[in-house]
Design a protein around this motif. Structure first.
Motif, PDB file in Angstrom:
ATOM      1  N   GLN A   5       0.211  13.495   0.934  1.00 39.25           N
ATOM      2  CA  GLN A   5       0.232  12.167   0.313  1.00 39.25           C
ATOM      3  C   GLN A   5       1.478  11.413   0.757  1.00 39.25           C
ATOM      4  O   GLN A   5       2.599  11.922   0.668  1.00 39.25           O
ATOM      5  CB  GLN A   5       0.213  12.295  -1.197  1.00 39.25           C
ATOM      6  CG  GLN A   5      -1.035  12.973  -1.731  1.00 39.25           C
ATOM      7  CD  GLN A   5      -0.974  13.186  -3.240  1.00 39.25           C
ATOM      8  OE1 GLN A   5       0.064  13.033  -3.863  1.00 39.25           O
ATOM      9  NE2 GLN A   5      -2.106  13.549  -3.817  1.00 39.25           N
ATOM     10  N   HIS A   6       1.269  10.194   1.259  1.00 38.04           N
ATOM     11  CA  HIS A   6       2.374   9.322   1.667  1.00 38.04           C
ATOM     12  C   HIS A   6       1.832   7.918   1.862  1.00 38.04           C
ATOM     13  O   HIS A   6       0.629   7.690   1.809  1.00 38.04           O
ATOM     14  CB  HIS A   6       3.047   9.837   2.952  1.00 38.04           C
ATOM     15  CG  HIS A   6       2.102  10.071   4.090  1.00 38.04           C
ATOM     16  ND1 HIS A   6       1.557   9.052   4.835  1.00 38.04           N
ATOM     17  CD2 HIS A   6       1.601  11.218   4.583  1.00 38.04           C
ATOM     18  CE1 HIS A   6       0.761   9.567   5.760  1.00 38.04           C
ATOM     19  NE2 HIS A   6       0.765  10.887   5.613  1.00 38.04           N
ATOM     20  N   GLY A   7       2.714   7.012   2.106  1.00 39.29           N
ATOM     21  CA  GLY A   7       2.316   5.625   2.348  1.00 39.29           C
ATOM     22  C   GLY A   7       1.773   5.456   3.756  1.00 39.29           C
ATOM     23  O   GLY A   7       1.674   6.411   4.531  1.00 39.29           O
ATOM     24  N   PRO A   8       1.440   4.219   4.120  1.00 39.73           N
ATOM     25  CA  PRO A   8       0.875   3.959   5.447  1.00 39.73           C
ATOM     26  C   PRO A   8       1.899   4.215   6.554  1.00 39.73           C
ATOM     27  O   PRO A   8       3.097   4.033   6.367  1.00 39.73           O
ATOM     28  CB  PRO A   8       0.487   2.482   5.395  1.00 39.73           C
ATOM     29  CG  PRO A   8       1.262   1.902   4.272  1.00 39.73           C
ATOM     30  CD  PRO A   8       1.547   3.005   3.306  1.00 39.73           C
ATOM     31  N   LEU A   9       1.405   4.674   7.696  1.00 38.67           N
ATOM     32  CA  LEU A   9       2.245   4.905   8.864  1.00 38.67           C
ATOM     33  C   LEU A   9       2.194   3.685   9.779  1.00 38.67           C
ATOM     34  O   LEU A   9       1.207   2.952   9.805  1.00 38.67           O
ATOM     35  CB  LEU A   9       1.753   6.130   9.639  1.00 38.67           C
ATOM     36  CG  LEU A   9       1.750   7.452   8.885  1.00 38.67           C
ATOM     37  CD1 LEU A   9       1.131   8.553   9.740  1.00 38.67           C
ATOM     38  CD2 LEU A   9       3.157   7.838   8.475  1.00 38.67           C
ATOM     39  N   ASN A  10       3.227   3.482  10.556  1.00 40.18           N
ATOM     40  CA  ASN A  10       3.254   2.403  11.531  1.00 40.18           C
ATOM     41  C   ASN A  10       2.541   2.888  12.786  1.00 40.18           C
ATOM     42  O   ASN A  10       3.136   3.477  13.685  1.00 40.18           O
ATOM     43  CB  ASN A  10       4.698   2.003  11.834  1.00 40.18           C
ATOM     44  CG  ASN A  10       4.798   0.818  12.763  1.00 40.18           C
ATOM     45  OD1 ASN A  10       3.899   0.552  13.556  1.00 40.18           O
ATOM     46  ND2 ASN A  10       5.910   0.116  12.677  1.00 40.18           N
TER      47      ASN A  10
END
Length: 83
Positions: free
Chosen positions: A62-67
């Motif tokens: 679980q994590h935020g969006p990646l670039n």
């Protein structure tokens, strides 16, 4: 994997960032003893030590969006792992 707590003797750099140097100990006393031994044996020099409490848990993914654009750029210049 359940949660695991470890105690490490950590050497602090000039910014206070730790580098784990002796452990893992199940009790804080183990890291404290390691620091005392280094000092008593004359191996501590001018280094600054602290005790690091390390909590180890399983990855969740679980994590935020990646670039994705940055990842594509780095892979295009040869940073893609070669298996």
């Amino acid at each position: 994997m359940g949660e695991v707590i470890q105690y490490w003797l950590a050497e602090l750099d000039q910014y206070g960032n730790p580098k784990l140097v002796d452990g893992a100990h199940s009790e804080r006393d183990g890291a404290e003893e390691a620091a005392t031994l280094l000092h008593r044996l004359g191996l501590a020099g001018g280094r600054t030590f602290a005790v690091a409490e390390v909590r180890i848990t399983a990855l969740t993914g679980q994590h935020g969006p990646l670039n994705e654009e940055a990842i594509g750029t780095l892979n295009a210049i040869g940073l893609r792992p070669h298996g």
